[in-house]
Design an enzyme around this catalytic site. Structure first.
Site, PDB file in Angstrom:
ATOM      1  CB  CYS A 154      60.418 110.764   0.054  1.00  0.00           C
ATOM      2  SG  CYS A 154      61.604 111.041   1.381  1.00  0.00           S
ATOM      3  CG  ASP A 202      57.489 103.809  -0.419  1.00  0.00           C
ATOM      4  OD1 ASP A 202      58.072 104.869  -0.713  1.00  0.00           O
ATOM      5  OD2 ASP A 202      58.047 102.855   0.158  1.00  0.00           O
ATOM      6  CG  HIS A 213      60.966 106.215  -1.191  1.00  0.00           C
ATOM      7  ND1 HIS A 213      60.044 106.211  -0.164  1.00  0.00           N
ATOM      8  CD2 HIS A 213      61.933 107.075  -0.822  1.00  0.00           C
ATOM      9  CE1 HIS A 213      60.446 107.031   0.795  1.00  0.00           C
ATOM     10  NE2 HIS A 213      61.598 107.568   0.414  1.00  0.00           N
TER      11      HIS A 213
END
Length: 389
Positions: free
Chosen positions: A74, A274, A276
């Site tokens: 990430c 993000d 993820h």
């Protein structure tokens, strides 16, 4: 489940919270919007940012390594996003917008190709992970903001098309002389020769030396620690002002072992992209075009309370011209003089005597202090000194 391994694969885009109706200004990478009258413009701007997420089913990193970065990549993806924004500003301009289904400019295709998950693309997950080995990080190990900044600095040397100067300011100090005289004005004769990496920059000719501007476009990355275990509230207003600067590239950071790319704020909430979400690796077509829908976040952006931000971050800025850098310095000095906020870093004309030399800060595999610097910026267990006026 560990926060670093969470993905949103099971979520539908419609389940994301819509952007708030508020009279407070919305700031995104140096541009101000109204949430009441410019919501479409806000979403268009955010959708136009490059969104790099976990990927799966790419060729093994290093030939025998992982074929997905889910659960560990990430921060590497956030590093790709902040550098991708710098490349967009460099080649397309801050006001450029992505339109779904529209054939894109050649420069855009070249930028995107530089991040494809292949070993011979300049800023691929393969390149970042393998370059990180020299910074003491094994492939598959989680990075902190400082490590990814150092790796991006090293990789940018080989990008003969963009020819950007990437500077990582250490010890909470930006030294103007290091940047202006020794980096952006100095044309390095040993700069990497133009090369093609898997056709990633095919059709985008590197600039000839005689055509190169006197100022090399600057990417300034500043790793910072803004508290012990939580962000010191005295830094919050200063952090917000960084997003308001026209030179802003945003901030990489997040929560422990769960990184995000922060691109702005509204009220007391940070706006972020993000990484993820695990998506299949993308294969460019024979003509170099890239199916790019999955590289743009097409749902309302994520938001979090600014007080939830982990204190270990790296702030980024892009100065395409020397005037941009001079303007940035003036803004930082003005911000440092304002009351009610604490400066996140120091801006000085020349190297202070109490700092170690710039040469020592060029981390190498044999650098004896690399572990110390990594602990300073990336550990959650160490004691840290809070900057004070």
């Amino acid at each position: 489940m560990d926060a670093a391994t969470l993905t949103y694969d099971t979520l539908r885009f419609g389940e994301f919270e819509d952007f708030p109706e508020t009279s407070e200004p919305v700031w995104v990478l140096g541009t101000q919007f109204s949430a009441l009258t410019e919501k479409d413009e806000i979403l268009s701007d955010i959708t136009s940012r490059l969104w790099f997420t976990y990927r799966k089913s790419f060729l093994p990193i290093g030939g025998t390594g992982p074929t997905s970065d889910t659960g560990w990549g990430c921060m590497l993806r956030c590093g790709q996003m902040i550098l991708g924004q710098a490349l967009v500003c460099r080649h397309l301009g801050r006001d450029w917008r992505w339109v779904r289904g529209q054939r894109q400019r050649e420069e855009y295709v070249s930028i995107l190709n530089a991040f494809i998950d292949k070993k011979d693309c300049y800023y691929s997950i393969h390149q970042i992970a393998q370059m990180g080995v020299g910074e003491g990080k094994s492939i598959g190990q989680w990075y902190g903001p400082n490590t990814v900044a150092q790796v991006l600095k090293k990789l940018a040397v080989f990008d003969s098309w963009s020819r950007m100067a990437v500077h990582v300011a250490m010890d909470n100090t930006v030294v103007i002389e290091e940047i202006s005289e020794h980096l952006c004005h100095a044309w390095c004769s040993e700069a990497a020769a133009p090369r093609e990496m898997n056709g990633c920059l095919e059709g985008a000719c590197a600039m000839a030396e005689e055509e190169t501007a006197l100022w090399r476009p600057l990417v300034l990355l500043i790793p910072l620690r803004l508290g012990l275990t939580d962000i010191n509230e005295a830094y919050i207003e200063t952090l917000k002002q960084c997003f308001m600067m026209p030179q802003s590239l945003g901030v990489i950071g997040g929560k422990p072992n769960s990184a995000h790319y922060f691109i702005g704020f509204v009220g007391e909430e940070l706006i972020y992209l993000d990484p993820h979400t695990t998506q299949p690796a993308v294969e460019p077509s024979e003509d170099g075009q890239v199916p790019d829908d999955s590289y743009h976040c097409q749902h309302p952006p994520c938001r979090m309370d600014i007080c939830e931000l982990d204190p270990s971050i790296a702030a980024g800025f892009f100065c395409k011209t020397e005037d941009d850098f001079d303007d940035w310095c003036a803004r930082i000095r003005k911000m440092s003089c304002s009351r009610g906020s604490l400066p996140m870093f120091e801006l000085v004309d020349s190297q202070p005597s109490h700092l170690i030399s710039a040469d020592v800060l060029n981390l190498t595999p044999d650098f004896s202090d690399s572990d110390r610097l990594e602990r300073f910026f990336d550990s959650e267990d160490e004691e840290f000194e809070i900057l004070s006026l």
